[in-house]
Design a protein around this motif. Structure first.
Motif, mmCIF file in Angstrom:
data_model
loop_
_atom_site.group_PDB
_atom_site.id
_atom_site.type_symbol
_atom_site.label_atom_id
_atom_site.label_comp_id
_atom_site.label_asym_id
_atom_site.label_seq_id
_atom_site.Cartn_x
_atom_site.Cartn_y
_atom_site.Cartn_z
ATOM 1 N N VAL A 83 15.129 10.485 -1.125
ATOM 2 C CA VAL A 83 14.851 9.192 -0.500
ATOM 3 C C VAL A 83 13.357 8.927 -0.671
ATOM 4 O O VAL A 83 12.527 9.755 -0.279
ATOM 5 N N ALA A 84 13.000 7.790 -1.258
ATOM 6 C CA ALA A 84 11.600 7.471 -1.527
ATOM 7 C C ALA A 84 11.031 6.611 -0.402
ATOM 8 O O ALA A 84 11.721 5.743 0.144
ATOM 9 N N VAL A 85 9.753 6.849 -0.060
ATOM 10 C CA VAL A 85 9.046 6.051 0.938
ATOM 11 C C VAL A 85 7.697 5.661 0.342
ATOM 12 O O VAL A 85 6.863 6.522 0.064
ATOM 13 N N PHE A 86 7.512 4.348 0.123
ATOM 14 C CA PHE A 86 6.273 3.834 -0.462
ATOM 15 C C PHE A 86 5.512 3.054 0.611
ATOM 16 O O PHE A 86 5.846 1.902 0.912
ATOM 17 N N ALA A 87 4.523 3.695 1.205
ATOM 18 C CA ALA A 87 3.733 3.057 2.265
ATOM 19 C C ALA A 87 2.439 3.820 2.421
ATOM 20 O O ALA A 87 2.341 4.992 2.040
ATOM 21 N N ASP A 88 1.449 3.167 3.003
ATOM 22 C CA ASP A 88 0.158 3.807 3.228
ATOM 23 C C ASP A 88 0.025 4.207 4.696
ATOM 24 O O ASP A 88 0.352 5.309 5.071
ATOM 25 N N GLN A 113 0.220 1.715 -4.214
ATOM 26 C CA GLN A 113 -0.279 1.343 -5.537
ATOM 27 C C GLN A 113 0.638 1.819 -6.655
ATOM 28 O O GLN A 113 0.289 1.758 -7.826
ATOM 29 N N ILE A 114 1.807 2.292 -6.327
ATOM 30 C CA ILE A 114 2.741 2.806 -7.316
ATOM 31 C C ILE A 114 3.106 1.715 -8.325
ATOM 32 O O ILE A 114 3.268 0.545 -7.980
ATOM 33 N N THR A 115 3.208 2.095 -9.594
ATOM 34 C CA THR A 115 3.525 1.145 -10.663
ATOM 35 C C THR A 115 5.031 1.106 -10.921
ATOM 36 O O THR A 115 5.777 1.988 -10.470
ATOM 37 N N LEU A 116 5.471 0.093 -11.669
ATOM 38 C CA LEU A 116 6.885 -0.009 -12.041
ATOM 39 C C LEU A 116 7.307 1.183 -12.883
ATOM 40 O O LEU A 116 8.435 1.673 -12.759
ATOM 41 N N PHE A 132 12.345 3.130 0.957
ATOM 42 C CA PHE A 132 11.679 2.435 2.051
ATOM 43 C C PHE A 132 10.340 1.935 1.503
ATOM 44 O O PHE A 132 9.574 2.717 0.922
ATOM 45 N N VAL A 133 10.034 0.650 1.686
ATOM 46 C CA VAL A 133 8.802 0.086 1.134
ATOM 47 C C VAL A 133 8.030 -0.652 2.228
ATOM 48 O O VAL A 133 8.596 -1.141 3.202
ATOM 49 N N GLN A 140 9.883 -6.579 -3.717
ATOM 50 C CA GLN A 140 10.276 -7.285 -4.938
ATOM 51 C C GLN A 140 10.060 -6.420 -6.171
ATOM 52 O O GLN A 140 10.913 -6.359 -7.069
ATOM 53 N N ARG A 141 8.927 -5.733 -6.246
ATOM 54 C CA ARG A 141 8.611 -4.914 -7.415
ATOM 55 C C ARG A 141 9.566 -3.734 -7.538
ATOM 56 O O ARG A 141 10.061 -3.432 -8.633
ATOM 57 N N VAL A 142 9.821 -3.045 -6.419
ATOM 58 C CA VAL A 142 10.705 -1.883 -6.471
ATOM 59 C C VAL A 142 12.138 -2.308 -6.780
ATOM 60 O O VAL A 142 12.847 -1.640 -7.540
ATOM 61 N N LYS A 143 12.550 -3.422 -6.222
ATOM 62 C CA LYS A 143 13.906 -3.908 -6.478
ATOM 63 C C LYS A 143 14.112 -4.200 -7.961
ATOM 64 O O LYS A 143 15.146 -3.863 -8.540
ATOM 65 N N SER A 144 13.106 -4.820 -8.592
ATOM 66 C CA SER A 144 13.229 -5.140 -10.014
ATOM 67 C C SER A 144 13.194 -3.885 -10.876
ATOM 68 O O SER A 144 13.851 -3.819 -11.922
ATOM 69 N N ALA A 145 12.436 -2.854 -10.449
ATOM 70 C CA ALA A 145 12.338 -1.633 -11.248
ATOM 71 C C ALA A 145 13.511 -0.692 -11.021
ATOM 72 O O ALA A 145 13.958 -0.008 -11.953
ATOM 73 N N ALA A 146 14.037 -0.653 -9.785
ATOM 74 C CA ALA A 146 15.082 0.311 -9.458
ATOM 75 C C ALA A 146 16.481 -0.188 -9.766
ATOM 76 O O ALA A 146 17.417 0.606 -9.859
#
Length: 638
Positions: A83-88, A113-116, A132-133, A140-146
């Motif tokens: 499970v990925a969590v992208f947050a600061d 700052q993670i890239t596609l 989790f973002v 939007q970015r993660v949805k398009s990449a994943a």
């Protein structure tokens, strides 16, 4: 090759792993279970205190159960699944993290700052389908990449209007009525990315037992309890942030969240007793203290009092340790000086400096420093004023190996080795620093990882004893204190054969008010040189005071936008300022004379994250040396 071995010991406490808690899929102890025990013991106590509100241990426990139930029952997340969590920095990271652990899933945290490319790579390697973002843009970015099959959950609330109406948010999950789930404890607490200072960043599977070791040992060493208040400003993807909040939650303490710009007020008003942070934060506090002292009519006397206490501490340090000091006084001379200096130190800290400490934070017990050492001048001054700034030593691969104790809080040391940790100094006869044999620090114990991440299948089969981890750090142990001298890969020799550990020199030079960053080079040369990034705000204030620029200018906000001004200042009058500052600091440092840079170049611009700096803001030395090779070459021939 000679190895010296040391183990952490405490007369009142020994640490051993509980039976059945090391490996396998059924752990008798886990981070989540320790939190649950604290919630049962202190249900009404405040656990999380943030701008969004205050939440008791019972409320946070219910929140964790709701998220765990959603992941397991609605999204069918299985034990061992990524499970990925992208947050600061966000206040809900602890409930999300413990919910993931509660169902046996494995978290992969990253900065925003993670890239596609990074998202696609992570998804390909882990087959992660739940993310989790932090915010709508990242959603939007993660949805398009994943891809469409991925479940992307928005952490912020309320949901943004421009997102689809069926987007899942953390608020929706919290409203779930059915909070039943089957608990499962995976041996891996999270897979955390290293900083990549010396090369490519690596994924480290951090075991539950590594965190649990610190959660058992550190509260007993420091006397932490449910009455403590932890002030948190650290990024949630960093191991250090996780560790201190696990410790706080395990003790039943309150965790107060505060963004870095608001820290000065929060330190005064939050009633915090424990403040874990990075060195840059205490450097700012140090400079504010010095600025306040300069406004005091008795500033000269106060400065002399501070110097007196620093001299007392140095005398005691020389008497009990040798690594940092080139010249050593006879023990009896130091004892004679301490006979009158120590009583003066006690009186000054109790009756003169107490107001300074309380003006920063009235109830602060410990400021715990991680990730990097404090500049020597900052460390010595804060200690002289009476702050308990406790540095520790660890990394993503080894969690916590050593920690300063309040009664043995020596600047330049990282503290005593923790109980349950075994340290060896792999020393080469030829590797000497100030007459002391030093070597690579090798660590073994429950705090050490078992290997880098390869595949999810290999992760699920993680078993076996912790490895003997060669840290790549050079150090030694003196009087029971672990001393970290520098990185093995950064050390170099001068043309005369003298070995240089650049971090030690840089740590001294960073004590200047006008230094933002400094790096020392000189491999194979006659002497060392320094590359300096100014503290642009402080340097601009100096320039205004000296009449080089009109007061009120905003040239420090974006130095790159004013290259002509900064080039003229740094190539001209500022050079004399830095030479004087560095000479003063080096004279008092105890470092050998050959380590002192004979010339420095002041850069008219800063370093940037992702280029000269890693994502954790550590310098990439090889990149910097290559980028500024022309300036360095000019310094070598001065």
């Amino acid at each position: 090759m000679k190895q010296a071995a040391y183990s952490g010991k405490d007369l009142y406490f020994s640490c051993s792993r509980r039976a059945g808690s090391a490996h396998g899929n059924s752990l008798s102890e886990s981070i989540y279970r320790i939190f649950r025990a604290a919630a049962e013991k202190y249900p009404a106590r405040i656990c999380l205190d943030s701008p969004a509100g205050q939440f008791s241990y019972a409320q946070v426990g219910a929140r964790i159960a709701a998220i765990a139930s959603f992941l397991q029952n609605d999204l069918a997340v299985k034990p061992g699944e990524a499970v990925a969590v992208f947050a600061d920095f966000f206040a809900d990271w602890l409930p999300v993290n413990l919910a993931i652990q509660a169902i046996g899933a494995v978290e992969f945290p990253r900065a925003t700052q993670i890239t596609l490319v990074d998202v696609r790579s992570l998804r390909q390697k882990t087959r992660c389908r739940v993310f989790f973002v932090a915010d709508a843009s990242l959603w939007q970015r993660v949805k398009s990449a994943a891809g469409n099959k991925a479940q992307v959950i928005l952490l912020e609330s309320p949901p943004q209007r421009n997102l689809p109406r069926n987007v899942t948010t953390l608020r929706n999950i919290g409203a779930a009525q059915n909070a039943n789930f089957r608990e499962f404890a995976h041996p891996i607490a999270a897979v955390i990315l290293t900083s990549g200072t010396t090369g490519d960043a690596k994924w480290v599977p951090v075991q539950q037992r590594s965190f649990l070791h610190s959660m058992r040992v550190i509260p007993r060493i420091l006397g932490l309890n449910e009455r403590d208040v932890f002030l948190s400003c650290l990024p949630s993807w960093h191991l250090y942030a996780r560790l201190v909040e696990y410790i706080a939650a395990g003790c039943g303490s309150r965790i107060v969240y505060c963004a870095i710009p608001d820290l000065a007020d929060a330190l005064k008003t939050s009633r915090c007793t424990i403040f874990p942070s990075f060195p840059e934060i205490w450097e700012q506090i140090y400079h504010r203290i010095l600025d306040a002292i300069e406004q005091n009519p008795m500033r000269r006397l106060l400065r002399r009092f501070i110097d007196l206490v620093i001299h007392a501490d140095r005398a005691y340090e020389r008497w009990s340790g040798r690594v940092r000091h080139e010249s050593k006084r006879a023990a009896f001379a130091d004892i004679a000086r301490l006979a009158y200096l120590l009583p003066m130190r006690w009186l000054l800290q109790r009756f003169v400096f107490r107001g300074v400490v309380r003006s920063v934070s009235p109830g602060l017990r410990y400021a715990i420093m991680g990730d990097a050492p404090l500049p020597l001048a900052v460390d010595e001054t804060l200690r002289a004023l009476g702050f308990q700034v406790l540095e520790g030593y660890g990394s993503t691969e080894q969690c916590v190996t050593a920690l300063r104790r309040p009664a043995r809080n020596f600047p330049g040391a990282v503290g005593r080795i923790l109980p349950g940790v075994h340290v060896e100094i792999d020393a080469n006869e030829e590797l000497l620093w100030n007459g002391s044999r030093v070597g690579e620090i090798v660590v073994n114990g429950d705090n050490v990882f078992t290997g880098y991440f390869d595949t999810m299948q290999a992760l699920g089969a993680t078993e076996g004893a912790a490895m003997h981890y060669a840290t790549g750090d050079i150090g030694t142990v003196e009087s029971g204190n672990l001393m970290v001298i520098g990185r093995k890969t950064n050390a170099f020799r001068l043309a005369g054969g003298e070995i240089i550990f650049p971090e030690l020199v840089e740590n001294v030079l960073r004590g200047s008010r006008y230094v933002g960053r400094v790096l020392v080079f000189g491999s194979g040369r006659r002497s060392t040189v320094a590359l300096v990034v100014p503290d642009f705000a402080a340097l601009l204030q100096w320039a205004e005071n000296e009449g080089f620029v009109q007061p009120g200018s905003k040239l420090a906000a974006e130095p790159e936008m004013h290259p002509q001004f900064w080039q003229k200042l740094t190539y001209g009058p500022a050079l004399a300022l830095y030479r004087h500052e560095f000479a003063t600091l080096l004279e008092a440092s105890g470092l050998p004379s050959y380590a002192a840079p004979h010339a420095c170049h002041i850069l008219p611009r800063g370093f940037h994250r992702g280029a000269e700096l890693t994502m954790t803001l550590k310098p990439r030395r090889r990149v910097i040396e290559q980028r500024y090779r022309r300036e360095l070459q000019a310094l070598y021939f001065k």
